[in-house]
Enzyme design. Structure first.
Site, PDB file in Angstrom:
ATOM      1  N   LYS A  14       9.789   8.906   4.933  1.00  0.00           N
ATOM      2  CA  LYS A  14       9.148   7.795   4.226  1.00  0.00           C
ATOM      3  C   LYS A  14       7.627   7.795   4.387  1.00  0.00           C
ATOM      4  O   LYS A  14       6.904   7.460   3.455  1.00  0.00           O
ATOM      5  CB  LYS A  14       9.783   6.447   4.591  1.00  0.00           C
ATOM      6  CG  LYS A  14       9.734   6.098   6.055  1.00  0.00           C
ATOM      7  CD  LYS A  14      10.548   4.839   6.275  1.00  0.00           C
ATOM      8  CE  LYS A  14      10.457   4.307   7.688  1.00  0.00           C
ATOM      9  NZ  LYS A  14      10.079   5.210   8.778  1.00  0.00           N
ATOM     10  N   ARG A  89      11.176  -4.013  10.412  1.00  0.00           N
ATOM     11  CA  ARG A  89      12.187  -3.260  11.158  1.00  0.00           C
ATOM     12  C   ARG A  89      13.268  -4.195  11.697  1.00  0.00           C
ATOM     13  O   ARG A  89      14.244  -3.717  12.280  1.00  0.00           O
ATOM     14  CB  ARG A  89      11.533  -2.567  12.347  1.00  0.00           C
ATOM     15  CG  ARG A  89      11.133  -1.108  12.083  1.00  0.00           C
ATOM     16  CD  ARG A  89      10.384  -0.646  13.288  1.00  0.00           C
ATOM     17  NE  ARG A  89      10.418   0.751  13.552  1.00  0.00           N
ATOM     18  CZ  ARG A  89       9.467   1.614  13.158  1.00  0.00           C
ATOM     19  NH1 ARG A  89       8.476   1.223  12.413  1.00  0.00           N
ATOM     20  NH2 ARG A  89       9.532   2.885  13.505  1.00  0.00           N
ATOM     21  N   ARG A 125       8.710  18.149  14.738  1.00  0.00           N
ATOM     22  CA  ARG A 125       7.502  17.559  14.127  1.00  0.00           C
ATOM     23  C   ARG A 125       6.289  17.749  15.033  1.00  0.00           C
ATOM     24  O   ARG A 125       6.377  17.585  16.249  1.00  0.00           O
ATOM     25  CB  ARG A 125       7.751  16.070  13.881  1.00  0.00           C
ATOM     26  CG  ARG A 125       6.566  15.376  13.230  1.00  0.00           C
ATOM     27  CD  ARG A 125       6.975  14.129  12.535  1.00  0.00           C
ATOM     28  NE  ARG A 125       7.237  13.006  13.425  1.00  0.00           N
ATOM     29  CZ  ARG A 125       7.571  11.787  13.002  1.00  0.00           C
ATOM     30  NH1 ARG A 125       7.689  11.541  11.713  1.00  0.00           N
ATOM     31  NH2 ARG A 125       7.794  10.811  13.866  1.00  0.00           N
ATOM     32  N   ARG A 158       4.178  14.159  19.384  1.00  0.00           N
ATOM     33  CA  ARG A 158       4.110  12.764  19.819  1.00  0.00           C
ATOM     34  C   ARG A 158       5.070  12.566  20.975  1.00  0.00           C
ATOM     35  O   ARG A 158       6.165  13.102  20.962  1.00  0.00           O
ATOM     36  CB  ARG A 158       4.520  11.842  18.656  1.00  0.00           C
ATOM     37  CG  ARG A 158       3.391  11.511  17.719  1.00  0.00           C
ATOM     38  CD  ARG A 158       3.856  10.818  16.454  1.00  0.00           C
ATOM     39  NE  ARG A 158       4.808   9.714  16.634  1.00  0.00           N
ATOM     40  CZ  ARG A 158       5.314   9.004  15.635  1.00  0.00           C
ATOM     41  NH1 ARG A 158       4.947   9.262  14.384  1.00  0.00           N
ATOM     42  NH2 ARG A 158       6.165   8.031  15.851  1.00  0.00           N
ATOM     43  N   ARG A 169      15.086   5.715  19.794  1.00  0.00           N
ATOM     44  CA  ARG A 169      14.547   5.192  18.525  1.00  0.00           C
ATOM     45  C   ARG A 169      15.643   5.131  17.462  1.00  0.00           C
ATOM     46  O   ARG A 169      15.729   4.155  16.709  1.00  0.00           O
ATOM     47  CB  ARG A 169      13.393   6.075  18.039  1.00  0.00           C
ATOM     48  CG  ARG A 169      12.146   5.927  18.885  1.00  0.00           C
ATOM     49  CD  ARG A 169      11.166   7.044  18.613  1.00  0.00           C
ATOM     50  NE  ARG A 169      10.549   6.940  17.306  1.00  0.00           N
ATOM     51  CZ  ARG A 169       9.968   7.978  16.694  1.00  0.00           C
ATOM     52  NH1 ARG A 169       9.932   9.164  17.249  1.00  0.00           N
ATOM     53  NH2 ARG A 169       9.405   7.798  15.513  1.00  0.00           N
TER      54      ARG A 169
HETATM   55  P1  AMP Z   1       6.706   4.859  13.638  1.00  0.00           P
HETATM   56  O1  AMP Z   1       5.503   5.747  13.596  1.00  0.00           O
HETATM   57  O2  AMP Z   1       6.876   4.039  12.398  1.00  0.00           O
HETATM   58  O3  AMP Z   1       7.971   5.612  14.012  1.00  0.00           O
HETATM   59  O4  AMP Z   1       6.437   3.795  14.816  1.00  0.00           O
HETATM   60  C1  AMP Z   1       6.219   4.213  16.137  1.00  0.00           C
HETATM   61  C2  AMP Z   1       6.556   3.082  17.086  1.00  0.00           C
HETATM   62  O5  AMP Z   1       5.707   1.954  16.835  1.00  0.00           O
HETATM   63  C3  AMP Z   1       7.972   2.527  17.010  1.00  0.00           C
HETATM   64  O6  AMP Z   1       8.920   3.311  17.729  1.00  0.00           O
HETATM   65  C4  AMP Z   1       7.790   1.131  17.623  1.00  0.00           C
HETATM   66  O7  AMP Z   1       7.676   1.191  19.024  1.00  0.00           O
HETATM   67  C5  AMP Z   1       6.419   0.726  17.056  1.00  0.00           C
HETATM   68  N1  AMP Z   1       6.557   0.015  15.752  1.00  0.00           N
HETATM   69  C6  AMP Z   1       6.063   0.417  14.547  1.00  0.00           C
HETATM   70  N2  AMP Z   1       6.360  -0.486  13.599  1.00  0.00           N
HETATM   71  C7  AMP Z   1       7.055  -1.477  14.207  1.00  0.00           C
HETATM   72  C8  AMP Z   1       7.667  -2.681  13.751  1.00  0.00           C
HETATM   73  N3  AMP Z   1       7.615  -3.051  12.465  1.00  0.00           N
HETATM   74  N4  AMP Z   1       8.286  -3.467  14.669  1.00  0.00           N
HETATM   75  C9  AMP Z   1       8.338  -3.126  15.969  1.00  0.00           C
HETATM   76  N5  AMP Z   1       7.806  -1.993  16.459  1.00  0.00           N
HETATM   77  C10 AMP Z   1       7.168  -1.166  15.593  1.00  0.00           C
END
Ligand code: AMP
Length: 211
Positions: A14, A89, A125, A158, A169
């Site tokens: 996405k 989320r 990744r 990462r 996750r």
């Molecule tokens: P992502 O890059 O979208 O996978 O986000 C990395 C991390 O940021 C996630 O594993 C969460 O710890 C935090 N995070 C990002 N967006 C949210 C959200 N909408 N609600 C809660 N935690 C978030």
């Protein structure tokens, strides 16, 4: 304001699609993960607070995320078009968006992807430390090993793309996802797409929803 939400597991593509579409169609792209990593890089209190959750693969508390997204959306003009990537989320986050007519998403696209593919994509990744561009050791290799094609920055894994954090996750994603899907299905805003296809064909398919 027109808001389209991209829902999907980490690794479902996405973010890649949101970046591509925002460049092609001049739409704003808000990735809450990128925003938090930006705060962390700058060492802001929000970045420091969020890092403890990110490193463990757990979610940053709803009230923190809702404030972050409300502030970001509040800076846009009323005619803006936005893709939200990584938010909402949880159901409270989706309810917060719907609480104001101006931020209620008009459509929600769910990127469906088999779990085995997600794990393969996430473990391979590599992300640019400077600009955040994503590559994959096998599927999207950079031209020069370890160097970003876009900005020559160093490519790193990462911390939350390490296997044990990925498992956490995905576990959290699946625990919240069916609730979110029902929320948007009930309000007839949900479109489900098969995200297990090449970047270009997926891009063509999604563009149809940005008529
Ligand atoms: P992502 O890059 O979208 O996978 O986000 C990395 C991390 O940021 C996630 O594993 C969460 O710890 C935090 N995070 C990002 N967006 C949210 C959200 N909408 N609600 C809660 N935690 C978030």
């Amino acid at each position: 304001m027109t808001i389209v939400v991209f829902l999907g597991a980490p690794g479902s593509g996405k973010g890649t699609q949101a970046k591509k579409l925002s460049e092609e169609l001049s739409i704003k792209h808000f990735s809450t993960g990128d925003m938090l990593r930006h705060h962390l890089k700058k060492g802001t209190p929000l970045g420091v607070k969020a890092n403890a959750f990110i490193e463990r693969g757990t979610l940053v508390p709803d009230e923190v995320m809702i404030e972050l997204i409300e502030n970001s959306l509040g800076q846009l003009s009323s005619g803006a078009k936005v893709i939200l990537d990584g938010f909402p989320r949880t159901v409270p986050q989706s309810e917060a968006l719907d609480a104001k007519p101006s931020t209620a998403p008009s459509s929600v696209i769910y990127f469906k992807m088999p779990e085995s593919v997600l794990i393969e994509r996430l473990t391979g990744r590599r992300t640019c430390q400077n600009c955040g561009e994503s590559f994959h050791l096998e599927f999207i290799p950079p031209k020069k090993t370890g160097i970003c094609d876009k900005c020559n920055g160093p490519l790193v894994q990462r911390k939350d793309d390490m296997e044990d954090v990925i498992k956490k996750r995905l576990e959290i994603f699946y625990s919240q996802n069916s609730l979110l899907l029902n929320f948007y299905k009930n309000s007839r805003r949900l479109v489900e797409i098969d995200a297990h296809q090449p970047v270009e064909s997926l891009n063509t398919e999604i563009k149809r929803y940005f008529g």
